[in-house]
Design an enzyme around this catalytic site. Structure first.
Site, PDB file in Angstrom:
ATOM      1  N   ASN A  22       0.870  -1.163   0.000  1.00  0.00           N
ATOM      2  CA  ASN A  22       0.000   0.000   0.000  1.00  0.00           C
ATOM      3  C   ASN A  22       0.905   1.209   0.000  1.00  0.00           C
ATOM      4  O   ASN A  22       1.389   1.629   1.054  1.00  0.00           O
ATOM      5  CB  ASN A  22      -0.905  -0.009   1.230  1.00  0.00           C
ATOM      6  N   CYS A  23       1.190   1.759  -1.174  1.00  0.00           N
ATOM      7  CA  CYS A  23       2.257   2.726  -1.344  1.00  0.00           C
ATOM      8  C   CYS A  23       1.732   4.150  -1.326  1.00  0.00           C
ATOM      9  O   CYS A  23       0.536   4.406  -1.326  1.00  0.00           O
ATOM     10  CB  CYS A  23       2.982   2.465  -2.667  1.00  0.00           C
ATOM     11  N   GLY A  24       2.671   5.093  -1.321  1.00  0.00           N
ATOM     12  CA  GLY A  24       2.332   6.489  -1.494  1.00  0.00           C
ATOM     13  C   GLY A  24       2.826   6.960  -2.845  1.00  0.00           C
ATOM     14  O   GLY A  24       3.960   6.657  -3.231  1.00  0.00           O
ATOM     15  N   ALA A 203       6.589   6.072  -3.044  1.00  0.00           N
ATOM     16  CA  ALA A 203       7.162   5.519  -1.818  1.00  0.00           C
ATOM     17  C   ALA A 203       6.575   4.132  -1.626  1.00  0.00           C
ATOM     18  O   ALA A 203       5.357   3.995  -1.461  1.00  0.00           O
ATOM     19  CB  ALA A 203       6.837   6.413  -0.618  1.00  0.00           C
ATOM     20  N   ASN A 225      -0.125   2.747  -6.858  1.00  0.00           N
ATOM     21  CA  ASN A 225      -0.415   2.410  -5.471  1.00  0.00           C
ATOM     22  C   ASN A 225      -1.522   1.372  -5.455  1.00  0.00           C
ATOM     23  O   ASN A 225      -2.624   1.621  -5.945  1.00  0.00           O
ATOM     24  CB  ASN A 225      -0.871   3.664  -4.705  1.00  0.00           C
TER      25      ASN A 225
END
Length: 757
Positions: A22-24, A203, A225
């Site tokens: 679960n990215c930014g 990220a 994401n």
């Protein structure tokens, strides 16, 4: 050289290479198309502010990965590189190479030789300055030498032609660092000469994996994401259609396999698919919408007719990449963004008074004065927008589609597409045949009293898949003293941690049971024939519908069907030979027909039915390997399936539709007598229960459509041999070793003997 950190070996049931994330993500763009270093600086600040969306382990200085992609800063490279660089006439490749001088030199030679063979000249090599003072020990252990190679076309090709010749990206920058370490690690990023009109940042947050170089964001076209839960199926389908790829834009044979690393991330895989479509010449919004469509079926979705025609046509060309996902992508000038049809990943954006776009996976990712915000919005479920500096604005979804839609798509669909409902006339769900030896047939397929009394009968009575409680305490099939069907060796996977399931009841608008059967033609072309497929509203077929599909005789410009027998005489051959014969028959038929019906209707005292899951999985993967899977739709006509789990496994391993004819006859037996229910009503209820249960199973993995679920293999095998799984269910995680095809046949013949002995 090792491409990534050595991963722990699989121990027991845990595979440490399984990925959930679960990215930014974020984008900063100057919509006035002037750009400057400030765009990159703001992008890096946004990235640092997303630190809570990235992650570190116990070693705080080693993160899961973070990075940024920008346009090529020509003025910077013109001063830094000892070569004559002309804008539009050179490209830059970024490579991770060994630190060993000899190994690095050898690989550089391989790169140069490869470029030379493709009529590309290497102008210069540049070692990218890095500062690893702040890296953790784990990141340092696998830190490569980062180098850039500058290339031009020997033939003088430029712009789009050069881009297709290169078939590679503008810029790639990512590694095993944390969000705030990116600018420190790459001093180039803080150089004022590095100017761009946009910066796309990412990220990485991996819930249950270690960071690894091969999972790094590729930064060719997209940042992402979320998860594409159908990734295994998408890879299989892309692999299957590669033999048909053809275009004037480039040599398709040179770019296959499109997805060449089965261990790469889902982001890298969808990036490969998107890049293929863009290189062929499709526009950025067109390509994004092909891969990640919105929910477009049903009047409730309020999709315009021309837009629905566009989706209807392209659904016959490529299956959706499904799962909770927010994707932003670029063609080098514009940035497009699209959200999954459920809206399960956030996307917020602001347009400031100075015409700066700030978009991220959450609001407030970049500190701005609220008084400077001219427009604030968010992407809705399934929505797309396009940030275009040439237009100086964000172009909304509806306006984007004005350039995509064309009445031709609707004309092709109307002329070529076939609806199953139009073939059958007045619906009739009654069984076509009646077996005098019903109990023998049930025994042959492994029916039990429990299944009939506690599954099939309630399904036919209430129209719902019965719900149990307190888990499943039955022994694993491989350890059981009872003879259990092959289906029971496969366990459903489900969404977990950051990967949410769906509420398929409340979110009915975004789910679809629709399936398509027929030849899926060249992905890089458009023609009326691309729409020539059979559309079925449900993967569960009645006997009447199956007969209608069988009868398709392939008149001029029409669909045709071939029947493949999946039974065998055990006195003449064994199960392994029977499966090979069925696969050979399917391969031959796939060259001349649009639909294959895999049928065990001939099963009886002298003929043993191949387990239907083995037949479907074995033939599906055989056709994939031979580049023919996209040439035909697979329909299963079998007495084997009767429960939701069995239907789900069959669709998950490639069946486009299933006819559980023996289940219908079993229901006919159950309602026989003066006090029994109306047979038609009972069968309707049973079909509804199968459909509802399939939706529930898909929803557990956050998958919305059968077209995405088909072939996605959202299962793990327990108690089967690795060789058996690799041959017939390739790509399936196998948790424990166990039986092979010989033991499967032994169980099969035992059931057959009980039935007819």
């Amino acid at each position: 050289m090792e491409r990534h950190v050595s991963q722990p070996a699989t121990e027991g049931l845990v595979d440490p290479t399984g990925a959930r994330s679960n990215c930014g993500v974020g984008v900063v763009m100057d919509l006035d198309d002037e750009g400057g270093h400030w765009v990159l600086s703001d992008g890096l600040e946004l990235l640092e502010n997303l630190e809570h969306r990235g992650t570190t382990g116990a070693e705080e200085a080693t993160g899961d990965g973070a990075g940024v992609t920008v346009q090529t800063p020509h003025d910077f490279f013109a001063e830094e590189v000892d070569a004559d660089l002309t804008p539009g006439e050179y490209a830059i490749g970024v490579l991770f190479l060994p630190n060993d001088d000899e190994a690095r030199a050898e690989l550089k030679g391989v790169v140069e030789d490869t470029f030379e063979s493709e009529e590309l000249d290497v102008l210069a090599w540049r070692s990218v300055p890095t500062d690893n003072a702040d890296l953790g020990a784990t990141a340092l252990e696998s830190e490569p030498a980062v180098v850039q190679v500058f290339v031009e076309s020997s033939a003088g090709d430029t712009d789009a032609d050069f881009g297709r010749q290169l078939y590679e990206a503008r810029s790639l920058l990512e590694d095993r660092v944390e969000d705030e370490q990116v600018a420190d690690y790459y001093p180039d990023l803080t150089d004022e000469r590095v100017e761009t009109t946009f910066a796309m940042v990412h990220a990485r947050f991996s819930t249950n994996t270690l960071g690894a170089w091969h999972l790094a964001h590729p930064y060719r076209r997209i940042i992402h994401n979320g998860e594409f839960n159908t990734i295994q199926g998408n890879i299989n389908w892309m692999r299957a259609r590669e033999t048909d790829l053809a275009t004037d834009a480039f040599d398709a044979e040179k770019v296959t396999p499109i997805i060449d690393d089965p261990e790469q991330s889902d982001t890298a895989s969808v990036d490969n698919a998107l890049e293929l479509l863009l290189m062929e010449g499709r526009d950025l919004p067109h390509a994004l919408r092909m891969l990640i469509p919105e929910a477009w079926r049903g009047e409730e979705n309020a999709v315009s007719e021309d837009r629905r025609d566009w989706y209807d046509y392209h659904a016959s060309v490529v299956e959706p990449w499904d799962g909770p996902a927010f994707v932003a992508a670029t063609d080098g000038d514009r940035v497009g963004a699209v959200l999954d049809r459920n809206g399960l990943r956030p996307c917020r954006y602001d347009v400031l008074e100075d015409n700066t776009l700030v978009m991220a996976s959450e609001a407030g990712a970049l500190d701005t004065d609220p008084a400077e915000i001219e427009e604030r919005g968010r992407l809705q479920p399934g929505q797309l927008f396009l940030a275009d500096p040439k237009e100086g604005r964000v172009i909304p979804d509806d306006e984007v589609f004005e350039d995509l839609t064309d009445e031709t798509y609707g004309e092709w669909v109307d002329r070529e597409q076939v609806e199953l409902a139009d073939l059958v006339g007045a619906p009739d769900n009654l069984p076509a045949d009646e077996y005098e030896a019903l109990r023998a047939h049930q025994a042959m397929y492994g029916y039990t009293y429990d299944e009939v009394d506690h599954l099939i009968e309630p399904m036919a009575e209430k129209g719902k898949d019965p719900v149990g409680s307190m888990g499943d305490d039955t022994p694993l099939s491989v350890l059981s003293q009872f003879n259990r069907p092959l289906f029971t060796y496969f366990k459903q996977l489900f969404a977990q941690v950051t990967n949410p399931p769906l509420d398929y009841i409340r979110e009915e608008l975004v789910t679809s049971l629709e399936s398509r059967l027929g030849y899926q033609r060249n992905l890089l072309d458009e023609s009326p024939a691309h729409a020539r497929q059979l559309v079925v509203d449900s993967p569960v077929l009645t006997d009447q519908e199956t007969a209608a599909i069988r009868d398709l005789d392939g008149g001029e410009g029409e669909l045709s069907t071939a029947v493949v027998d999946i039974t065998y005489d055990p006195d003449e051959r064994d199960l392994r030979e029977a499966v090979e014969d069925a696969r050979d028959a399917a391969t031959t038929a796939a060259t001349d027909h649009d639909i294959l019906v895999l049928s065990d209707r001939d099963a009886g005292p002298e003929a043993v039915p191949i387990p239907s899951l083995l037949a479907v999985g074995g033939i599906h993967h055989h056709l994939v390997r031979n580049g023919l899977r996209n040439h035909v739709g697979l329909v299963l006509e079998s007495g084997d399936p009767r429960t939701v789990h069995q239907l789900a496994t069959l669709v998950g391993y490639g069946a486009g539709a299933v006819n559980p004819y023996l289940a219908y006859q079993t229901i006919e037996d159950l309602v026989a007598g003066p006090d029994g229910a109306e047979l038609s009503t009972a069968i309707d209820a049973y079909i509804n229960a199968l459909e509802d249960g399939l939706l529930k199973t898909m929803a557990k993995m956050g998958i919305s459509t059968v077209e995405s679920y088909q072939g996605a293999q959202i299962f793990e095998a327990v108690g089967l041999s690795s060789d058996f799984v690799d041959e017939h269910f390739e790509g399936t995680a196998n948790r424990t070793e166990g039986i092979g095809i010989e033991e499967v046949e032994s169980d099969l013949l035992d059931r057959h003997g009980v039935a007819w002995g």
